[in-house]
Motif scaffolding. Structure first.
Motif, PDB file in Angstrom:
ATOM      1  N   TYR A   1       0.837  -1.205   0.000  1.00  0.00           N
ATOM      2  CA  TYR A   1       0.000   0.000   0.000  1.00  0.00           C
ATOM      3  C   TYR A   1       0.872   1.254   0.000  1.00  0.00           C
ATOM      4  O   TYR A   1       0.639   2.196  -0.774  1.00  0.00           O
ATOM      5  N   LEU A   2       1.886   1.281   0.865  1.00  0.00           N
ATOM      6  CA  LEU A   2       2.759   2.447   0.960  1.00  0.00           C
ATOM      7  C   LEU A   2       3.485   2.723  -0.350  1.00  0.00           C
ATOM      8  O   LEU A   2       3.532   3.855  -0.828  1.00  0.00           O
TER       9      LEU A   2
ATOM     10  N   ALA B   1       4.538   5.996  -4.918  1.00  0.00           N
ATOM     11  CA  ALA B   1       4.836   6.028  -6.354  1.00  0.00           C
ATOM     12  C   ALA B   1       3.917   6.990  -7.091  1.00  0.00           C
ATOM     13  O   ALA B   1       4.321   7.634  -8.070  1.00  0.00           O
ATOM     14  N   GLU B   2       2.693   7.113  -6.610  1.00  0.00           N
ATOM     15  CA  GLU B   2       1.731   8.011  -7.257  1.00  0.00           C
ATOM     16  C   GLU B   2       1.927   9.462  -6.836  1.00  0.00           C
ATOM     17  O   GLU B   2       1.846  10.368  -7.667  1.00  0.00           O
ATOM     18  N   ARG B   3       2.180   9.696  -5.549  1.00  0.00           N
ATOM     19  CA  ARG B   3       2.195  11.077  -5.055  1.00  0.00           C
ATOM     20  C   ARG B   3       3.600  11.626  -4.814  1.00  0.00           C
ATOM     21  O   ARG B   3       3.820  12.825  -4.923  1.00  0.00           O
TER      22      ARG B   3
ATOM     23  N   PRO C   1       6.852  10.236  -6.215  1.00  0.00           N
ATOM     24  CA  PRO C   1       7.749   9.314  -6.929  1.00  0.00           C
ATOM     25  C   PRO C   1       9.232   9.643  -6.774  1.00  0.00           C
ATOM     26  O   PRO C   1      10.069   8.736  -6.750  1.00  0.00           O
ATOM     27  N   ASP C   2       9.551  10.922  -6.628  1.00  0.00           N
ATOM     28  CA  ASP C   2      10.962  11.296  -6.516  1.00  0.00           C
ATOM     29  C   ASP C   2      11.599  10.768  -5.233  1.00  0.00           C
ATOM     30  O   ASP C   2      12.816  10.548  -5.176  1.00  0.00           O
ATOM     31  N   LEU C   3      10.792  10.547  -4.205  1.00  0.00           N
ATOM     32  CA  LEU C   3      11.337  10.028  -2.949  1.00  0.00           C
ATOM     33  C   LEU C   3      11.798   8.586  -3.104  1.00  0.00           C
ATOM     34  O   LEU C   3      12.742   8.157  -2.444  1.00  0.00           O
ATOM     35  N   LEU C   4      11.122   7.824  -3.972  1.00  0.00           N
ATOM     36  CA  LEU C   4      11.558   6.453  -4.239  1.00  0.00           C
ATOM     37  C   LEU C   4      12.886   6.445  -4.983  1.00  0.00           C
ATOM     38  O   LEU C   4      13.727   5.579  -4.761  1.00  0.00           O
ATOM     39  N   ARG C   5      13.062   7.425  -5.834  1.00  0.00           N
ATOM     40  CA  ARG C   5      14.347   7.538  -6.531  1.00  0.00           C
ATOM     41  C   ARG C   5      15.459   7.872  -5.546  1.00  0.00           C
ATOM     42  O   ARG C   5      16.542   7.267  -5.572  1.00  0.00           O
ATOM     43  N   ASP C   6      15.186   8.851  -4.663  1.00  0.00           N
ATOM     44  CA  ASP C   6      16.223   9.301  -3.737  1.00  0.00           C
ATOM     45  C   ASP C   6      16.614   8.219  -2.728  1.00  0.00           C
ATOM     46  O   ASP C   6      17.788   8.099  -2.374  1.00  0.00           O
ATOM     47  N   ARG C   7      15.628   7.428  -2.279  1.00  0.00           N
ATOM     48  CA  ARG C   7      15.907   6.449  -1.231  1.00  0.00           C
ATOM     49  C   ARG C   7      16.337   5.094  -1.786  1.00  0.00           C
ATOM     50  O   ARG C   7      17.239   4.444  -1.249  1.00  0.00           O
ATOM     51  N   TYR C   8      15.676   4.655  -2.882  1.00  0.00           N
ATOM     52  CA  TYR C   8      15.921   3.292  -3.377  1.00  0.00           C
ATOM     53  C   TYR C   8      16.462   3.249  -4.811  1.00  0.00           C
ATOM     54  O   TYR C   8      16.583   2.184  -5.395  1.00  0.00           O
ATOM     55  N   GLN C   9      16.765   4.431  -5.348  1.00  0.00           N
ATOM     56  CA  GLN C   9      17.285   4.525  -6.719  1.00  0.00           C
ATOM     57  C   GLN C   9      16.322   3.899  -7.747  1.00  0.00           C
ATOM     58  O   GLN C   9      16.738   3.265  -8.723  1.00  0.00           O
ATOM     59  N   LEU C  10      15.032   4.083  -7.515  1.00  0.00           N
ATOM     60  CA  LEU C  10      14.022   3.606  -8.465  1.00  0.00           C
ATOM     61  C   LEU C  10      13.656   4.743  -9.400  1.00  0.00           C
ATOM     62  O   LEU C  10      13.356   5.853  -8.954  1.00  0.00           O
TER      63      LEU C  10
ATOM     64  N   PRO D   1      11.597   7.176 -11.278  1.00  0.00           N
ATOM     65  CA  PRO D   1      10.198   7.582 -11.186  1.00  0.00           C
ATOM     66  C   PRO D   1       9.490   7.597 -12.532  1.00  0.00           C
ATOM     67  O   PRO D   1       8.258   7.622 -12.595  1.00  0.00           O
ATOM     68  N   GLN D   2      10.258   7.590 -13.613  1.00  0.00           N
ATOM     69  CA  GLN D   2       9.649   7.593 -14.948  1.00  0.00           C
ATOM     70  C   GLN D   2       9.134   6.210 -15.346  1.00  0.00           C
ATOM     71  O   GLN D   2       8.307   6.082 -16.240  1.00  0.00           O
ATOM     72  N   GLU D   3       9.640   5.180 -14.678  1.00  0.00           N
ATOM     73  CA  GLU D   3       9.201   3.818 -14.987  1.00  0.00           C
ATOM     74  C   GLU D   3       7.995   3.466 -14.123  1.00  0.00           C
ATOM     75  O   GLU D   3       8.104   3.286 -12.916  1.00  0.00           O
ATOM     76  N   LYS D   4       6.829   3.417 -14.758  1.00  0.00           N
ATOM     77  CA  LYS D   4       5.601   3.118 -14.022  1.00  0.00           C
ATOM     78  C   LYS D   4       5.496   1.608 -13.792  1.00  0.00           C
ATOM     79  O   LYS D   4       5.326   0.832 -14.735  1.00  0.00           O
ATOM     80  N   ARG D   5       5.629   1.218 -12.521  1.00  0.00           N
ATOM     81  CA  ARG D   5       5.556  -0.208 -12.196  1.00  0.00           C
ATOM     82  C   ARG D   5       4.561  -0.432 -11.066  1.00  0.00           C
ATOM     83  O   ARG D   5       4.368   0.438 -10.222  1.00  0.00           O
ATOM     84  N   GLU D   6       3.947  -1.594 -11.074  1.00  0.00           N
ATOM     85  CA  GLU D   6       2.999  -1.934 -10.025  1.00  0.00           C
ATOM     86  C   GLU D   6       3.748  -2.141  -8.707  1.00  0.00           C
ATOM     87  O   GLU D   6       4.949  -2.442  -8.682  1.00  0.00           O
TER      88      GLU D   6
END
Length: 296
Positions: free
Chosen positions: A208-209, A214-216, A218-227, A229-234
């Motif tokens: 859920y988190l 990822a929706e609201r 996304p840049d935080l996922l990049r900063d923390r986990y190097q994901l 944000p342009q790649e939309k994944r479930e």
């Protein structure tokens, strides 16, 4: 999905709150700044009735600043004062005394007219588990008379604590309501730590988190986990990526999704993921519309 969780000590706490109301001048209602309405017990309004109330938005250091600003305005529009506080740093703590005196000034003036000059303001502290009640009291008192913990349900009994500013606080056990008909409310509470993890699986909360962030944010996922944000994944794929990058592996190279979810939860609750609010005032209108549409 309906989540039911109402331990016996909470039913007892509700009765005790009702019994003590006539002994207090006002109520401090603590809400998690990241999820103010989800962390607001709908029973509290009925319990405290017409007592003056100050909403304290705790954990504001972990919440989205803009969301907190919007929530303060939301409550003001409902004629209730809301004040953000950061218990760890002490930001916003000093103003609680002056705001409280303003809320009960009519009663204080009445007592002065009757010759009562040194009335100690008594406030009851209420809120759902793990919202920061005991931590707030510790900060206000400058000592540690109240137990604190990062798991819900630490405070089990009521206790009075005298402060040095002419106030006295009554700490109360956290009170949840018997069930959550809205699964989003249950998931937000679980993510914040208000509901024991035995009620919902860690993996479900982590998914859920990740989906929400990822929706609201996304840049935080990049900063923390190097994901990217342009790649939309479930969310399940995102959780797998987190597991890979954080070394959450079982023997044979299988990703330990539960451990990966625990990483996400720890990072969110500690603020290492960044400032994240799980709801905004406008979200509640959207969710209400969706539920009404489902019932048509």
């Amino acid at each position: 999905m309906t989540i039911q969780w109402f331990p016996g000590h909470m039913a007892k706490a509700r009765r005790e709150v009702e019994e003590k109301l006539n002994q207090v001048d006002l109520v401090f209602e603590l809400l998690d700044a990241r999820l103010p309405l989800s962390s607001r017990n709908p029973m509290i309004g009925d319990l405290i009735r017409k007592k003056p109330r100050l909403i304290l938005l705790t954990k504001s250091d972990l919440a989205d600043r803009e969301a907190t600003r919007l929530w303060a305005g939301f409550f003001r529009s409902d004629q209730v004062q809301a004040h953000p506080v950061d218990i760890l740093s002490g930001a916003g703590i000093k103003q609680i005394g002056s705001i409280s005196r303003e809320l009960v000034k009519e009663k204080l003036a009445s007592q002065t007219r009757k010759g009562i000059r040194h009335h100690r303001i008594r406030a009851m502290v209420v809120g759902v588990p793990n919202v920061g009640k005991s931590a707030l009291i510790n900060r206000l008192s400058g000592r540690s008379p109240a137990k604190t913990g990062d798991r819900p349900g630490v405070t089990r009994t009521q206790q009075w604590i005298k402060l040095g500013n002419g106030m006295e606080l009554l700490d109360t056990p956290g009170i949840l309501w018997p069930k959550f008909d809205d699964p989003q409310v249950g998931l937000r509470l679980a993510a914040s730590g208000a509901i024991k993890e035995e009620v919902l699986s860690v993996e479900e909360i982590g998914l859920y988190l990740l989906n929400y962030i990822a929706e609201r944010y996304p840049d935080l996922l990049r900063d923390r986990y190097q994901l990217n944000p342009q790649e939309k994944r479930e969310a399940p794929l995102l959780l797998e990526e987190v597991g890979k990058r954080r070394g959450c592996m079982r023997k044979g190279g299988e990703i330990d999704l539960e451990k990966a979810a625990e990483v996400v939860l720890r990072d969110y609750r500690s603020g290492r993921l960044g400032r994240i609010s799980l709801e905004f005032p406008m979200d509640w209108g959207d969710e209400t519309d969706e539920r009404e549409g489902d019932n048509l």
